[in-house]
Write a protein that holds these residues in place. Structure first.
Motif, PDB file in Angstrom:
ATOM      1  N   VAL A 144       3.622 -64.821  44.110  1.00  0.00           N
ATOM      2  CA  VAL A 144       2.186 -64.876  43.818  1.00  0.00           C
ATOM      3  C   VAL A 144       1.785 -65.849  42.804  1.00  0.00           C
ATOM      4  N   ALA A 145       0.924 -66.753  42.965  1.00  0.00           N
ATOM      5  CA  ALA A 145       0.540 -67.941  42.267  1.00  0.00           C
ATOM      6  C   ALA A 145      -0.734 -67.801  41.153  1.00  0.00           C
ATOM      7  N   ILE A 146      -1.597 -66.761  42.165  1.00  0.00           N
ATOM      8  CA  ILE A 146      -2.895 -66.591  41.354  1.00  0.00           C
ATOM      9  C   ILE A 146      -3.084 -64.918  41.230  1.00  0.00           C
ATOM     10  N   GLY A 147      -3.493 -64.356  40.313  1.00  0.00           N
ATOM     11  CA  GLY A 147      -4.127 -62.660  40.783  1.00  0.00           C
ATOM     12  C   GLY A 147      -2.940 -61.906  40.332  1.00  0.00           C
ATOM     13  N   PRO A 148      -3.075 -60.661  40.691  1.00  0.00           N
ATOM     14  CA  PRO A 148      -4.315 -60.256  41.694  1.00  0.00           C
ATOM     15  C   PRO A 148      -5.466 -60.231  40.641  1.00  0.00           C
ATOM     16  N   ALA A 149      -6.729 -60.284  41.435  1.00  0.00           N
ATOM     17  CA  ALA A 149      -8.115 -60.201  40.614  1.00  0.00           C
ATOM     18  C   ALA A 149      -9.056 -59.246  41.617  1.00  0.00           C
ATOM     19  N   ASP A 150      -9.816 -58.399  40.883  1.00  0.00           N
ATOM     20  CA  ASP A 150     -10.703 -57.464  41.598  1.00  0.00           C
ATOM     21  C   ASP A 150     -12.009 -58.659  41.832  1.00  0.00           C
TER      22      ASP A 150
ATOM     23  N   ALA B 138      -7.773 -59.158  45.260  1.00  0.00           N
ATOM     24  CA  ALA B 138      -7.403 -60.534  46.026  1.00  0.00           C
ATOM     25  C   ALA B 138      -6.003 -61.269  45.253  1.00  0.00           C
ATOM     26  N   ASP B 139      -5.315 -61.776  45.902  1.00  0.00           N
ATOM     27  CA  ASP B 139      -4.301 -62.846  45.153  1.00  0.00           C
ATOM     28  C   ASP B 139      -3.959 -63.837  46.042  1.00  0.00           C
ATOM     29  N   VAL B 140      -3.395 -64.994  45.419  1.00  0.00           N
ATOM     30  CA  VAL B 140      -3.182 -66.128  46.192  1.00  0.00           C
ATOM     31  C   VAL B 140      -1.536 -66.131  45.977  1.00  0.00           C
TER      32      VAL B 140
END
Lengths: 218, 271
Positions: B188-194, B178-180
């Protein structure tokens, strides 16, 4: 006249006696305690704190996303007494909401959303009893399981756990205690399932499930 | 931005608390509510007080407290900077007479508004059952940032999410990336993160932080929402049919026919 009386008597005896005799002489559909008695029971609900003040110590944890550790998945099930030794596939849920099973009837499915065998709750292993093209499935002998039969489950870490059958029961599909068969809490249990009972050709399906419950051997 | 400016929540805000909490369906336990607290104000360790008693000491940004089983009732909540003497001075945030009804499950988040002001927002958590094989994921925007899109595997799943709102999806269980992004852009402001979305659980993902301190994700998981499969299929050929075998059915029918014939003869011979 006497012949006619004898004919009626013999005819009725055949008409009634054959199904009754068959019913009485067939092997029993159940063995051991009822399945409902040996499945995991819900743990007692935590007692309510009532009007007590909030506990002084509060658990806090870092909220950054973390990976969840996974227990080693089971890979093989063997029951020497039935001549069963089959590979296990991790299976989920079909689009119709039922547990998904391996297409290959020589393989057995492990419900991967439930516990791994040995963890709290009921680990479910299930397979097709037969298939029109492939013939009998690996779990077909399940319907003859006896109390005390030993079940061995190997996992991907190379560990083998030993289980002992405590119950076998033929349960109509509509009456399965699904929430308990798939319980995720309570004592560790191994539940083996396949189809059984009368075949209903119009549905191309069996009426019942054969359910075998085993407990860990300590 | 002055992060220590005291913000006393108005009666209107406290009213919103009560409304949100009472919107949660009552559960079996008639005496307690389940409350978690997330600290999502960057760089500001705090102490949290409920009814004048210290509930959480030295609460660090990016940490989640609870879940707490609290007796149902009205609570006065206050958040003080952690370096102040206990319960002295002016609270950073406060809310009085927050109604916590029995059976509620909620997360109170101390966070920044879009404009960067500290705020306390209660979110009611959906604890209804999740269908077998599925996982619930809720995304909450609690960052000092404008509208965002939330993406999973590169696809936008929650478009135009604004602070302090949430979006909820039910998805097949599994790990998603996921990312934001800023809404309508690929920035992309945040992430990506699993994110591991476990079957039968609810994963709540908070986007928090500020442009100065950086943006991050925080997660909260509610377990035990699983459902069982609806059944176990198992065979299609009838090779182990356990009904009365066909030859025996035939024999039984033959007996019935024989009895009928003999009975008819019996009746006619009497006439």
């Amino acid at each position: 006249m006497r012949n006619a009386v004898a004919g009626v008597a013999v005819g009725l005896a055949l008409a009634v006696g054959v199904p009754v005799g068959w019913e009485l002489t067939r092997p029993p559909a159940t063995a051991g305690a009822p399945v409902a008695q040996v499945l995991p029971t819900d743990p007692p609900a935590p007692s309510s704190p009532g009007t007590a003040a909030p506990a002084p110590a509060v658990d806090t944890r870092a909220a950054a996303p973390t990976a969840v550790p996974q227990a080693p998945a089971p890979t093989r099930v063997a029951v020497p007494a039935w001549g069963v030794d089959a590979p296990l596939d991790p299976m989920g849920v079909s689009p119709d909401g039922q547990m998904a099973l391996p297409e290959d009837v020589d393989r057995v499915g492990w419900y991967r959303f439930g516990p791994v065998p040995g963890e709290a709750g009921s680990a479910v292993l299930a397979g097709h009893v037969d298939d029109r093209e492939q013939g009998l499935g690996a779990l077909a002998p399940l319907r003859d399981a006896a109390v005390g039969d030993e079940v061995l489950v190997a996992d991907e870490a190379g560990t083998t756990s030993r289980w002992q059958v405590t119950s076998r029961e033929l349960i109509t599909k509509q009456e399965l205690p699904l929430d308990r068969l798939f319980a995720r809490e309570g004592e560790p249990r191994l539940v083996l399932m396949t189809c059984g009972g009368p075949f209903l050709p119009e549905y191309r399906s069996y009426r019942d499930n054969v359910v075998v419950v085993a407990e860990p051997v300590r | 931005m002055d992060k220590t400016r005291p913000i006393a929540l108005t009666a209107g805000t406290a009213g919103a608390f009560a409304l949100l909490f009472s919107a949660t369906p009552a559960l079996a336990d008639s005496h307690t509510a389940t409350v978690s607290v997330l600290h999502a104000i960057p760089d500001t360790p705090v102490d949290v007080y409920a009814n004048g008693e210290r509930l959480i000491d030295d609460f660090a940004p990016g940490t989640l407290a609870g879940p707490l089983e609290l007796p149902a009732g009205d609570y006065d909540l206050a958040v003080f900077p952690a370096d102040a003497a206990d319960a002295s001075g002016t609270p950073l945030l406060s809310a009085t007479d927050v109604a916590v009804p029995a059976g509620a499950n909620a997360t109170v988040v101390a966070h920044l508004t879009e404009a960067g002001e500290p705020a306390l927002t209660p979110f009611a958590n959906d604890t209804s059952a999740v269908p077998a094989g599925q996982a619930r994921v809720t995304v909450r925007h609690t960052a000092a940032a404008p509208a965002v899109d939330v993406r999973a595997g590169g696809e936008v799943v929650a478009p135009g999410l604004t602070n302090p709102n949430e979006a909820t999806l039910e998805v097949p269980a599994g790990t998603i990336t996921a990312d934001v992004t800023l809404a309508g852009t690929d920035t992309v402001a945040i992430g990506p993160a699993d994110l591991a979305l476990e079957e039968g659980t609810s994963t709540i993902v908070y986007a928090w932080g500020s442009g100065d301190a950086g943006y991050e994700l925080a997660t909260q998981t509610i377990t035990g929402l699983h459902s069982s499969p609806s059944g176990v299929p198992g065979g299609s050929a009838g090779l182990v049919d356990d009904g009365l075998p066909l030859p025996l059915v035939g024999l039984s029918v033959l007996g019935l026919a024989g009895a009928a014939v003999a009975g008819r003869r019996l009746v006619t011979s009497r006439v």
